[in-house]
Design a protein around this motif. Structure first.
Motif, PDB file in Angstrom:
ATOM      1  N   PRO A  36       0.840  -1.212   0.000  1.00  0.00           N
ATOM      2  CA  PRO A  36       0.000   0.000   0.000  1.00  0.00           C
ATOM      3  C   PRO A  36       0.872   1.258   0.000  1.00  0.00           C
ATOM      4  O   PRO A  36       1.937   1.295   0.620  1.00  0.00           O
ATOM      5  N   ASP A  37       0.422   2.270  -0.708  1.00  0.00           N
ATOM      6  CA  ASP A  37       1.237   3.473  -0.881  1.00  0.00           C
ATOM      7  C   ASP A  37       0.301   4.664  -1.038  1.00  0.00           C
ATOM      8  O   ASP A  37      -0.500   4.709  -1.983  1.00  0.00           O
ATOM      9  N   ASP A  38       0.375   5.620  -0.126  1.00  0.00           N
ATOM     10  CA  ASP A  38      -0.533   6.768  -0.186  1.00  0.00           C
ATOM     11  C   ASP A  38       0.148   8.050  -0.651  1.00  0.00           C
ATOM     12  O   ASP A  38      -0.416   9.139  -0.514  1.00  0.00           O
ATOM     13  N   ARG A  39       1.349   7.945  -1.196  1.00  0.00           N
ATOM     14  CA  ARG A  39       1.992   9.146  -1.740  1.00  0.00           C
ATOM     15  C   ARG A  39       1.184   9.679  -2.915  1.00  0.00           C
ATOM     16  O   ARG A  39       0.576   8.900  -3.661  1.00  0.00           O
ATOM     17  N   PRO A  40       1.169  10.993  -3.110  1.00  0.00           N
ATOM     18  CA  PRO A  40       0.446  11.529  -4.266  1.00  0.00           C
ATOM     19  C   PRO A  40       1.109  11.105  -5.572  1.00  0.00           C
ATOM     20  O   PRO A  40       2.284  10.721  -5.597  1.00  0.00           O
ATOM     21  N   VAL A  41       0.335  11.166  -6.643  1.00  0.00           N
ATOM     22  CA  VAL A  41       0.851  10.838  -7.966  1.00  0.00           C
ATOM     23  C   VAL A  41       1.403  12.099  -8.612  1.00  0.00           C
ATOM     24  O   VAL A  41       0.780  13.168  -8.546  1.00  0.00           O
ATOM     25  N   ALA A  42       2.570  12.004  -9.198  1.00  0.00           N
ATOM     26  CA  ALA A  42       3.219  13.151  -9.831  1.00  0.00           C
ATOM     27  C   ALA A  42       2.375  13.684 -10.984  1.00  0.00           C
ATOM     28  O   ALA A  42       1.571  12.962 -11.583  1.00  0.00           O
ATOM     29  N   CYS A  43       2.581  14.970 -11.286  1.00  0.00           N
ATOM     30  CA  CYS A  43       1.928  15.649 -12.406  1.00  0.00           C
ATOM     31  C   CYS A  43       0.401  15.600 -12.298  1.00  0.00           C
ATOM     32  O   CYS A  43      -0.312  15.555 -13.323  1.00  0.00           O
ATOM     33  N   ALA A  44      -0.095  15.588 -11.047  1.00  0.00           N
ATOM     34  CA  ALA A  44      -1.534  15.582 -10.780  1.00  0.00           C
ATOM     35  C   ALA A  44      -2.238  14.405 -11.436  1.00  0.00           C
ATOM     36  O   ALA A  44      -3.418  14.488 -11.809  1.00  0.00           O
ATOM     37  N   GLY A  45      -1.510  13.307 -11.579  1.00  0.00           N
ATOM     38  CA  GLY A  45      -2.087  12.127 -12.209  1.00  0.00           C
ATOM     39  C   GLY A  45      -2.846  11.261 -11.224  1.00  0.00           C
ATOM     40  O   GLY A  45      -3.000  11.598 -10.042  1.00  0.00           O
ATOM     41  N   ARG A  46      -3.329  10.126 -11.712  1.00  0.00           N
ATOM     42  CA  ARG A  46      -4.053   9.164 -10.888  1.00  0.00           C
ATOM     43  C   ARG A  46      -3.339   7.813 -10.937  1.00  0.00           C
ATOM     44  O   ARG A  46      -2.736   7.455 -11.946  1.00  0.00           O
ATOM     45  N   ALA A  47      -3.452   7.074  -9.856  1.00  0.00           N
ATOM     46  CA  ALA A  47      -2.869   5.740  -9.826  1.00  0.00           C
ATOM     47  C   ALA A  47      -3.666   4.819 -10.747  1.00  0.00           C
ATOM     48  O   ALA A  47      -4.907   4.825 -10.708  1.00  0.00           O
ATOM     49  N   PRO A  48      -3.004   4.032 -11.590  1.00  0.00           N
ATOM     50  CA  PRO A  48      -3.723   3.088 -12.447  1.00  0.00           C
ATOM     51  C   PRO A  48      -4.496   2.064 -11.614  1.00  0.00           C
ATOM     52  O   PRO A  48      -4.141   1.770 -10.472  1.00  0.00           O
ATOM     53  N   ALA A  49      -5.521   1.499 -12.206  1.00  0.00           N
ATOM     54  CA  ALA A  49      -6.347   0.528 -11.491  1.00  0.00           C
ATOM     55  C   ALA A  49      -5.560  -0.706 -11.079  1.00  0.00           C
ATOM     56  O   ALA A  49      -5.896  -1.363 -10.095  1.00  0.00           O
ATOM     57  N   ASN A  50      -4.510  -1.041 -11.839  1.00  0.00           N
ATOM     58  CA  ASN A  50      -3.721  -2.240 -11.548  1.00  0.00           C
ATOM     59  C   ASN A  50      -2.448  -1.935 -10.768  1.00  0.00           C
ATOM     60  O   ASN A  50      -1.504  -2.721 -10.771  1.00  0.00           O
ATOM     61  N   ALA A  51      -2.405  -0.792 -10.091  1.00  0.00           N
ATOM     62  CA  ALA A  51      -1.179  -0.374  -9.403  1.00  0.00           C
ATOM     63  C   ALA A  51      -0.754  -1.366  -8.328  1.00  0.00           C
ATOM     64  O   ALA A  51       0.440  -1.498  -8.043  1.00  0.00           O
ATOM     65  N   ARG A  52      -1.693  -2.050  -7.709  1.00  0.00           N
ATOM     66  CA  ARG A  52      -1.356  -3.007  -6.657  1.00  0.00           C
ATOM     67  C   ARG A  52      -1.656  -4.448  -7.067  1.00  0.00           C
ATOM     68  O   ARG A  52      -1.761  -5.336  -6.229  1.00  0.00           O
ATOM     69  N   ALA A  53      -1.750  -4.683  -8.363  1.00  0.00           N
ATOM     70  CA  ALA A  53      -2.031  -6.041  -8.847  1.00  0.00           C
ATOM     71  C   ALA A  53      -0.814  -6.942  -8.670  1.00  0.00           C
ATOM     72  O   ALA A  53       0.332  -6.490  -8.709  1.00  0.00           O
ATOM     73  N   THR A  54      -1.083  -8.228  -8.488  1.00  0.00           N
ATOM     74  CA  THR A  54      -0.013  -9.220  -8.418  1.00  0.00           C
ATOM     75  C   THR A  54       0.586  -9.425  -9.802  1.00  0.00           C
ATOM     76  O   THR A  54      -0.146  -9.621 -10.777  1.00  0.00           O
ATOM     77  N   ARG A  55       1.896  -9.380  -9.893  1.00  0.00           N
ATOM     78  CA  ARG A  55       2.568  -9.643 -11.168  1.00  0.00           C
ATOM     79  C   ARG A  55       3.023 -11.100 -11.207  1.00  0.00           C
ATOM     80  O   ARG A  55       3.499 -11.641 -10.207  1.00  0.00           O
ATOM     81  N   PRO A  56       2.898 -11.754 -12.367  1.00  0.00           N
ATOM     82  CA  PRO A  56       3.316 -13.158 -12.449  1.00  0.00           C
ATOM     83  C   PRO A  56       4.827 -13.299 -12.562  1.00  0.00           C
ATOM     84  O   PRO A  56       5.546 -12.339 -12.823  1.00  0.00           O
TER      85      PRO A  56
END
Length: 314
Positions: A118-138
């Motif tokens: 989990p990470d609550d830092r803001p996103v640079a350039c006023a962006g948004r975190a992608p929906a898969n930001a915390r998804a498990t990678r294979p």
């Protein structure tokens, strides 16, 4: 002290620490090479010894007329170890990637159950975190699939929170590393990951880890492809693997944003050059101008995501 002077002072301190780390890494590389060679010899030796013991224990008494030169039969576990060792040796001789498990078909994803914390830092350039930001990678324990085609020039378009970065991939100079990058990009592996580390000691931004840490294991290891680096070095905009010696590179990559990267590896070119930034270094400039947080000041105060990586063929 101005922010510019603070940044330069921090980079000088980080570079001094990096030089100390390099002495330790050099010792680790030598130890890794020796351990790899010893492990291969030991694996083959154990397989042979086990085969001899198994044959002597399980084989019925030899009757008159039977040949004493019949091949020994291995139990399944011994045969699997011997087959794995043989595949590893063959890959090393061919300069190819080493897979963790050659019984798994190349390119087959296996759930890792690991994901970015989990990470609550803001996103640079006023962006948004992608929906898969915390998804498990294979992971890919059977190694990457072969995806490069002869005569094709590959370009990666990396969409980030702060704009696009275009990378010309050097498939002729680093075919194994580029094949891995293209394969992972097409799998969507990089989408939603962070530029998670500022390696200020050598002025490089790091990305591509499946859980946004330096300890990620993709399931296979890449060889060194260093001829191009030895000829051209690492100018600003170079994209490289993140290697600590032969067969230690995986999915991570560096983008060099300062001359210290070339100077730091001048006497020992250990990073495979897999590409060079054609456009978008302004995104990296924005990233490296962010405030730092965390131990050693290597984390950014804001998050810059890789939203997608699109591979173009020319």
């Amino acid at each position: 002290m101005s922010s510019s002077k603070q940044r330069k002072a921090r980079q000088r301190a980080e570079h001094a620490q990096w030089e100390r780390d390099q002495l330790q890494l050099a010792q680790r590389r030598r130890r890794n090479v020796l351990l790899m060679a010893a492990a291969a010899v030991l694996t083959l030796t154990l397989a042979v010894v086990a085969a001899v013991i198994s044959t002597g224990r399980d084989a019925p008494p030899q009757t008159v007329g039977e040949s004493a030169s019949e091949p020994a039969k291995l139990i399944p576990e011994e045969a699997a170890r011997e087959a794995q060792a043989a595949e590893v040796n063959q890959a090393i001789e061919a300069g190819d990637a080493i897979a963790e498990d050659y019984t798994v078909p190349a390119g087959t994803p296996v759930r890792s159950e690991l994901k970015p914390p989990p990470d609550d830092r803001p996103v640079a350039c006023a962006g948004r975190a992608p929906a898969n930001a915390r998804a498990t990678r294979p992971r890919y324990p059977g190694g990457p699939a072969k995806v490069l085609r002869e005569g094709i020039d590959y370009v990666a378009r990396v969409e980030t929170s702060c704009g696009p970065i275009t990378i010309d991939l050097l498939e002729k100079h680093a075919p194994v590393a580029v094949n891995s990058f293209v394969f992972l990009a097409r799998e969507g592996f990089y989408d939603g990951l962070l530029f998670f580390r500022d390696f200020g000691g050598v002025t490089a931004a790091q990305a591509g880890s499946g859980d946004n840490t330096v300890g990620w294991d993709i399931g296979y290891r890449l060889p060194d492809e260093l001829a191009f680096a030895k000829r051209r070095g690492y100018p600003v905009g170079t994209v490289t693997t993140t290697s600590e010696g032969p067969y230690t590179a995986g999915s991570d990559f560096y983008i060099a944003y300062g001359e210290a990267f070339d100077a730091g590896f001048e006497t020992q070119r250990t990073q495979t050059v897999l590409g060079r930034v054609q456009s978008g270094m302004g995104v990296i400039d924005t990233l490296t101008s962010l405030d730092r947080v965390g131990m050693g000041g290597e984390d950014y105060a804001e998050r810059l995501f890789i939203e997608s990586v699109i591979i173009e063929e020319r």
